[in-house]
Design a protein around this motif. Structure first.
Motif, short mmCIF file in Angstrom:
data_model
loop_
_atom_site.label_atom_id
_atom_site.label_comp_id
_atom_site.label_asym_id
_atom_site.label_seq_id
_atom_site.Cartn_x
_atom_site.Cartn_y
_atom_site.Cartn_z
N CYS A 275 5.02 -19.39 9.98
CA CYS A 275 6.48 -19.46 10.09
C CYS A 275 7.15 -19.38 8.72
O CYS A 275 8.19 -18.75 8.57
CB CYS A 275 6.90 -20.73 10.81
N LEU A 276 6.54 -20.01 7.73
CA LEU A 276 7.09 -19.94 6.38
C LEU A 276 7.07 -18.51 5.86
O LEU A 276 8.06 -18.02 5.30
CB LEU A 276 6.28 -20.85 5.44
N ILE A 277 5.97 -17.81 6.07
CA ILE A 277 5.86 -16.43 5.60
C ILE A 277 6.87 -15.55 6.31
O ILE A 277 7.58 -14.75 5.68
CB ILE A 277 4.42 -15.91 5.80
N LEU A 278 6.98 -15.68 7.63
CA LEU A 278 7.95 -14.88 8.37
C LEU A 278 9.38 -15.23 7.97
O LEU A 278 10.23 -14.35 7.87
CB LEU A 278 7.74 -15.06 9.87
N GLY A 279 9.65 -16.51 7.75
CA GLY A 279 10.98 -16.91 7.34
C GLY A 279 11.37 -16.37 5.98
O GLY A 279 12.49 -15.91 5.77
N VAL A 280 10.42 -16.40 5.05
CA VAL A 280 10.69 -15.86 3.72
C VAL A 280 10.92 -14.36 3.80
O VAL A 280 11.86 -13.82 3.19
CB VAL A 280 9.53 -16.20 2.75
N ALA A 281 10.07 -13.67 4.57
CA ALA A 281 10.23 -12.22 4.70
C ALA A 281 11.57 -11.88 5.36
O ALA A 281 12.29 -10.97 4.91
CB ALA A 281 9.08 -11.64 5.52
N PHE A 282 11.93 -12.61 6.42
CA PHE A 282 13.20 -12.36 7.09
C PHE A 282 14.37 -12.69 6.16
O PHE A 282 15.35 -11.95 6.09
CB PHE A 282 13.31 -13.19 8.37
N ALA B 202 -6.75 -21.36 -0.12
CA ALA B 202 -6.93 -22.68 0.48
C ALA B 202 -7.92 -22.63 1.61
O ALA B 202 -8.74 -23.54 1.77
CB ALA B 202 -5.59 -23.20 0.98
N ARG B 203 -7.91 -21.57 2.38
CA ARG B 203 -8.86 -21.44 3.50
C ARG B 203 -10.28 -21.27 2.97
O ARG B 203 -11.21 -21.86 3.50
CB ARG B 203 -8.49 -20.27 4.37
N SER B 204 -10.46 -20.48 1.91
CA SER B 204 -11.80 -20.27 1.37
C SER B 204 -12.34 -21.52 0.68
O SER B 204 -13.54 -21.76 0.66
CB SER B 204 -11.82 -19.08 0.41
N GLY C 63 3.48 -12.18 -0.95
CA GLY C 63 2.13 -11.96 -1.47
C GLY C 63 1.53 -13.23 -2.05
O GLY C 63 0.35 -13.52 -1.83
N VAL C 64 2.31 -13.98 -2.79
CA VAL C 64 1.82 -15.23 -3.36
C VAL C 64 1.49 -16.24 -2.26
O VAL C 64 0.47 -16.92 -2.32
CB VAL C 64 2.84 -15.82 -4.36
N ALA C 65 2.33 -16.30 -1.23
CA ALA C 65 2.07 -17.23 -0.12
C ALA C 65 0.78 -16.85 0.60
O ALA C 65 -0.04 -17.72 0.93
CB ALA C 65 3.24 -17.23 0.86
N TRP C 66 0.56 -15.56 0.83
CA TRP C 66 -0.68 -15.12 1.48
C TRP C 66 -1.88 -15.42 0.59
O TRP C 66 -2.93 -15.85 1.06
CB TRP C 66 -0.63 -13.65 1.80
N PHE C 67 -1.75 -15.17 -0.71
CA PHE C 67 -2.85 -15.43 -1.63
C PHE C 67 -3.22 -16.92 -1.63
O PHE C 67 -4.40 -17.27 -1.56
CB PHE C 67 -2.46 -14.99 -3.04
#
Length: 76
Positions: A29-36, A71-73, A62-66
């Motif tokens: 939701c954060l990523i979609l909100g930032v993109a929107f 964090a997942r890895s 891009g930074v949020a995805w990175f």
């Protein structure tokens, strides 16, 4: 067939899974909100900002995805 888990361990696993799912949905939701938000800002202020809003928005996404992948890895 494996024995069932004790109820306390089963409850701990369920709580951990629920928190992880809430975090992943929140990040999506954060990523979609930032993109929107940046898309809306670029549409409203396009004569002023030209492509700078798009570049900044793409960088933030891009930074949020990175950070999410990192964090997942780290948890695996």
């Amino acid at each position: 067939m494996a024995r069932p888990l004790p109820k306390d361990i089963e409850r701990d696993i369920a709580d951990t899974a629920k928190r992880a799912e809430i975090r992943s949905v929140g990040l999506a939701c954060l990523i979609l909100g930032v993109a929107f938000g940046f898309g809306f800002g670029a549409a409203v202020f396009s004569p002023v900002g030209n492509t700078y809003y798009f570049i900044i928005g793409a960088g933030v996404v891009g930074v949020a995805w990175f950070l999410a992948v990192r964090a997942r890895s780290n948890k695996s």
